[in-house]
Design a protein around this motif. Structure first.
Motif, PDB file in Angstrom:
ATOM      1  N   PHE A  88      87.498  59.401   7.167  1.00  0.00           N
ATOM      2  CA  PHE A  88      87.521  59.728   5.744  1.00  0.00           C
ATOM      3  C   PHE A  88      86.283  60.515   5.309  1.00  0.00           C
ATOM      4  O   PHE A  88      86.080  60.756   4.126  1.00  0.00           O
ATOM      5  N   GLY A  89      85.451  60.912   6.264  1.00  0.00           N
ATOM      6  CA  GLY A  89      84.348  61.801   5.965  1.00  0.00           C
ATOM      7  C   GLY A  89      83.015  61.163   5.624  1.00  0.00           C
ATOM      8  O   GLY A  89      82.094  61.846   5.183  1.00  0.00           O
ATOM      9  N   TRP A  90      82.889  59.857   5.819  1.00  0.00           N
ATOM     10  CA  TRP A  90      81.625  59.182   5.516  1.00  0.00           C
ATOM     11  C   TRP A  90      80.602  59.465   6.600  1.00  0.00           C
ATOM     12  O   TRP A  90      80.929  59.540   7.785  1.00  0.00           O
ATOM     13  N   ARG A  91      79.320  59.600   6.206  1.00  0.00           N
ATOM     14  CA  ARG A  91      78.210  59.676   7.162  1.00  0.00           C
ATOM     15  C   ARG A  91      77.874  58.242   7.575  1.00  0.00           C
ATOM     16  O   ARG A  91      77.734  57.365   6.734  1.00  0.00           O
ATOM     17  N   ILE A  92      77.738  58.036   8.855  1.00  0.00           N
ATOM     18  CA  ILE A  92      77.482  56.693   9.370  1.00  0.00           C
ATOM     19  C   ILE A  92      75.978  56.552   9.651  1.00  0.00           C
ATOM     20  O   ILE A  92      75.393  57.379  10.358  1.00  0.00           O
ATOM     21  N   PRO A  93      75.352  55.500   9.098  1.00  0.00           N
ATOM     22  CA  PRO A  93      73.915  55.321   9.334  1.00  0.00           C
ATOM     23  C   PRO A  93      73.635  54.870  10.766  1.00  0.00           C
ATOM     24  O   PRO A  93      74.541  54.449  11.486  1.00  0.00           O
ATOM     25  N   ALA A  94      72.360  54.957  11.150  1.00  0.00           N
ATOM     26  CA  ALA A  94      71.974  54.529  12.496  1.00  0.00           C
ATOM     27  C   ALA A  94      72.184  53.024  12.671  1.00  0.00           C
ATOM     28  O   ALA A  94      72.675  52.573  13.698  1.00  0.00           O
ATOM     29  N   ASP A  95      71.822  52.256  11.664  1.00  0.00           N
ATOM     30  CA  ASP A  95      72.005  50.800  11.709  1.00  0.00           C
ATOM     31  C   ASP A  95      73.352  50.493  11.050  1.00  0.00           C
ATOM     32  O   ASP A  95      73.499  50.592   9.832  1.00  0.00           O
ATOM     33  N   THR A  96      74.338  50.104  11.854  1.00  0.00           N
ATOM     34  CA  THR A  96      75.703  49.970  11.350  1.00  0.00           C
ATOM     35  C   THR A  96      76.144  48.534  11.075  1.00  0.00           C
ATOM     36  O   THR A  96      77.250  48.323  10.584  1.00  0.00           O
ATOM     37  N   ASP A  97      75.310  47.558  11.361  1.00  0.00           N
ATOM     38  CA  ASP A  97      75.742  46.162  11.229  1.00  0.00           C
ATOM     39  C   ASP A  97      76.249  45.833   9.828  1.00  0.00           C
ATOM     40  O   ASP A  97      77.307  45.223   9.666  1.00  0.00           O
ATOM     41  N   LEU A  98      75.510  46.232   8.799  1.00  0.00           N
ATOM     42  CA  LEU A  98      75.916  45.932   7.426  1.00  0.00           C
ATOM     43  C   LEU A  98      77.204  46.667   7.062  1.00  0.00           C
ATOM     44  O   LEU A  98      78.093  46.099   6.422  1.00  0.00           O
ATOM     45  N   ALA A  99      77.303  47.930   7.482  1.00  0.00           N
ATOM     46  CA  ALA A  99      78.515  48.702   7.188  1.00  0.00           C
ATOM     47  C   ALA A  99      79.741  48.060   7.834  1.00  0.00           C
ATOM     48  O   ALA A  99      80.807  47.965   7.218  1.00  0.00           O
TER      49      ALA A  99
END
Length: 129
Positions: free
Chosen positions: A39-50
């Motif tokens: 869906f076009g979201w940028r994914i952060p380096a730390d993904t645990d919370l996401a």
């Protein structure tokens, strides 16, 4: 307008439940980052919370799916389920409008304003009698 197609309320719920389960609920619940990338979201380096928030959102969508499935198959909780869907429509429009105004979401999310507005309109048109 309210309930114009109310005699088809249960069928409407079954169609919406099947569609949204496959397109939103299960993908967000099972693979939130994969869904977000599509869906076009940028994914952060730390993904645990996401991942955690994605799975939580997916779980709540699945709850709404279960309400729709039960009401669609049995008629139990039909009025309540439509009330929940109306609230989902209103609140999701608000969430997506805010994200669009702030400029913090991909275009796919801004386009969902129309989708949720349409869902709200259909919910009102299929409102049970």
């Amino acid at each position: 307008m309210l309930g114009l197609w109310g005699e088809h309320a249960r069928l409407f719920l079954l169609v919406i439940a099947a569609t949204t389960t496959l397109v939103f609920a299960l993908p967000i619940f099972l693979a939130p980052l994969h869904w977000a990338r599509r869906f076009g979201w940028r994914i952060p380096a730390d993904t645990d919370l996401a991942i955690y928030f994605g799975r939580c959102l997916g779980a709540f969508i699945l709850i709404v799916e279960c309400l729709m499935l039960r009401a669609g198959l049995t008629g139990v909780g039909l009025q309540f389920t439509f009330e929940v869907l109306a609230l989902v429509g209103v609140l999701m429009v608000a969430v997506h409008v805010r994200g669009a105004v702030q400029g913090i979401q991909p275009i796919s999310e801004t386009l969902e304003i129309g989708m949720y507005s349409g869902l709200l309109l259909l919910t009102l048109l299929f409102w049970p009698h």
